[in-house]
Design an enzyme around this catalytic site. Structure first.
Site, short mmCIF file in Angstrom:
data_model
loop_
_atom_site.label_atom_id
_atom_site.label_comp_id
_atom_site.label_asym_id
_atom_site.label_seq_id
_atom_site.Cartn_x
_atom_site.Cartn_y
_atom_site.Cartn_z
N TYR A 145 -11.10 24.40 20.12
CA TYR A 145 -12.33 24.73 19.11
C TYR A 145 -12.16 26.28 19.17
O TYR A 145 -11.79 26.94 20.15
CB TYR A 145 -13.59 24.36 19.72
N ASP A 240 -6.65 32.14 21.85
CA ASP A 240 -7.98 32.22 21.65
C ASP A 240 -8.29 32.25 23.18
O ASP A 240 -8.39 31.24 23.80
CB ASP A 240 -8.56 31.05 20.89
N LYS A 268 -17.82 35.69 24.49
CA LYS A 268 -18.38 35.21 25.78
C LYS A 268 -18.55 36.21 26.92
O LYS A 268 -19.51 37.06 26.76
CB LYS A 268 -17.78 34.10 26.38
N1 PMP Z 1 -13.07 29.99 20.63
C1 PMP Z 1 -13.18 29.35 21.92
C2 PMP Z 1 -12.06 28.97 22.72
C3 PMP Z 1 -14.49 29.12 21.96
O1 PMP Z 1 -14.83 28.29 23.22
C4 PMP Z 1 -15.91 29.17 21.39
C5 PMP Z 1 -17.02 28.88 21.82
N2 PMP Z 1 -17.28 27.90 22.57
C6 PMP Z 1 -15.24 29.84 20.19
C7 PMP Z 1 -14.11 30.12 19.82
C8 PMP Z 1 -16.40 30.36 19.33
O2 PMP Z 1 -17.23 31.36 19.89
P1 PMP Z 1 -18.89 31.57 19.14
O3 PMP Z 1 -19.63 30.25 19.61
O4 PMP Z 1 -19.40 32.58 19.93
O5 PMP Z 1 -18.61 31.87 17.72
#
Ligand code: PMP
Length: 430
Positions: A145, A240, A268
């Site tokens: 994700y 990511d 995060k």
């Molecule tokens: N990339 C990863 C690996 C994530 O775990 C998340 C959110 N859980 C995101 C992108 C998206 O981040 P956000 O919810 O702050 O938009």
């Protein structure tokens, strides 16, 4: 027995003015049944709901609260910043401090741009990769994700997986055709995609340790092989690390596996609980971003002084106290070991994946190394387990396809209590 009267009333009210009653889908508890719990406050390792029930925290805002809630250093930095106004929309010294800290802690990042969420970070990163390479296609992995940018809602994990909408309506066919997908941990599949799309792939993006199909580690040599493949074909390798960044080590998963991506996306923990994201990488790529370069990306609130103050304090703490990572690993290993013991005593051989302070208990006895195998899990059983754990005062992420997030605030007694709750719940489910 807990009462949830206030949460129930709030959920009824919320659904009238907020789609589904929540501002992010997984919060609605759709994957686990029952109504969501409305949170009033949290401190240290505990979260309290609107009916004043207390829960031991294993979600920690989905990762950011790695030091637990109400960290005094972070709160003081925020309080100090408040008196200078909430936002300027003009450069500040704090943004330099933040950028320098990130570049110091994550050596593959030579320059970095701040944004407001992980989604923004990944969206911007692939636009930049496309602009820089002059190519359109990207490869992502099933079950990973990367936020809700259109290009990423193809075979996506996390909420998109548990909501049963891995390919969202509203994403145009034109966008979808430029996202190619491969199974996680299957290097040959990626090699094949690259061969079939010679000189067309701008970037390969992945969670180096996946957290959004539950915690899934890369096989030995997998990240290194991807690195070599990208070098050979002029493809930008994007890690990511929104979830793993500053969690698995101060240099994230790339620090643990010793593989340097061309670009990294962050979120995060970097905001200490405030809405922050960032993308960074090699100088020559990052200099392609506006105003220096032609690829446009901007943000009214980007580099917000309050968010920077919280993030800087968080990163400084992690940078100066590396023993935090040993402590987190010990706590998480303890949980993995004790949970496994309980499972074995009841005749279950459930798969537990753990690395650093990320851990997932999968309700399957098969190994989980990609999205296909994660889907073997008995998600209905997880739902029952989740609800029963809540009754025991333990708040897990409300879906099977998620990692639990351990914080430094968990005491030995808290960890023991989690194991006790697990034992009681699993025994009752046997
Ligand atoms: N990339 C990863 C690996 C994530 O775990 C998340 C959110 N859980 C995101 C992108 C998206 O981040 P956000 O919810 O702050 O938009």
């Amino acid at each position: 027995m807990r009462t949830l009267k206030n949460s129930k009333l709030l959920f009824e009210q919320a659904q009238k003015s907020i789609p589904g009653g929540v501002n992010s889908p997984v919060r609605a508890f759709k994957a686990v049944g029952g109504d969501p719990i409305f949170v009033k406050r949290a401190k240290g390792a505990y979260m309290y709901d609107e009916d004043d029930n207390r829960y031991i925290e294993l979600i920690n805002s989905w990762g950011p609260m790695i030091l637990g809630h109400g960290n005094e250093l972070i709160e003081k930095a925020v309080a100090d910043a408040l008196s200078n106004s909430l936002s300027f929309g003009a450069p500040t010294a704090k943004e330099i401090e933040m950028a320098e800290l990130i570049c110091e802690m994550v050596p593959s990042i030579e320059k970095v741009r701040m944004v407001n969420s992980g989604t923004e970070a990944t969206m911007s990163a692939i636009r930049l990769a496309r602009g820089y390479t002059g190519r359109d296609k990207v490869i992502k992995f099933e079950g990973c994700y990367h936020g809700h940018g259109d290009s990423f809602l193809i075979a996506a994990g996390s909420g998109a997986a548990t909501m049963g909408t891995p390919n969202s309506p509203g994403v145009t066919k034109g966008t979808a055709k430029d996202t190619l997908t491969a199974p996680f941990n299957d290097f040959e599949a990626v090699e094949q995609l690259v061969a079939q799309n010679e000189n067309e792939i701008a970037a390969i993006i992945l969670e180096p340790v996946a957290g959004n199909m539950g915690c899934v580690m890369p096989k030995e040599g997998y990240l290194q092989s991807l690195r070599k493949l990208c070098d050979k074909h002029g493809i930008i390798l994007i890690f990511d690390e929104v979830m793993t960044g500053f969690r698995l080590s101060k240099a994230g998963a790339q620090g643990v596996y010793n593989v340097q991506p061309d670009m990294t996306t962050l979120g995060k923990i970097i905001g200490g609980g405030m809405p922050v994201g960032a993308y960074g990488g090699k100088k020559e790529i990052m200099d392609y971003v506006s105003p220096q370069g032609p690829v446009y990306q901007a943000g009214t609130l980007s580099g917000n002084p309050i968010a920077m103050s919280a993030g800087i304090e968080m990163l400084k703490y992690l940078n100066e106290n590396e023993e935090v990572y040993t402590q987190l690993e010990q706590s998480t290993k303890y949980l993995a070991k004790e949970i496994e013991k309980v499972n074995a005593s009841l005749g279950y051989n459930y798969t537990i994946n753990q690395i650093g302070s990320m851990i997932s208990l999968f309700f399957t006895e098969e190994p989980v190394e990609n999205f296909e195998s994660a889907k073997n899990c008995d998600t209905a059983r997880f739902g029952k387990y989740f609800q029963a754990m809540l009754d025991e005062g333990v708040y897990l992420p409300p879906a099977q396809f998620e990692s639990w997030f351990i914080s430094t605030a968990l005491s030995t007694e808290d960890l023991e209590q989690i194991v006790e709750a697990h034992k009681k719940v699993l025994t009752s489910m046997s």
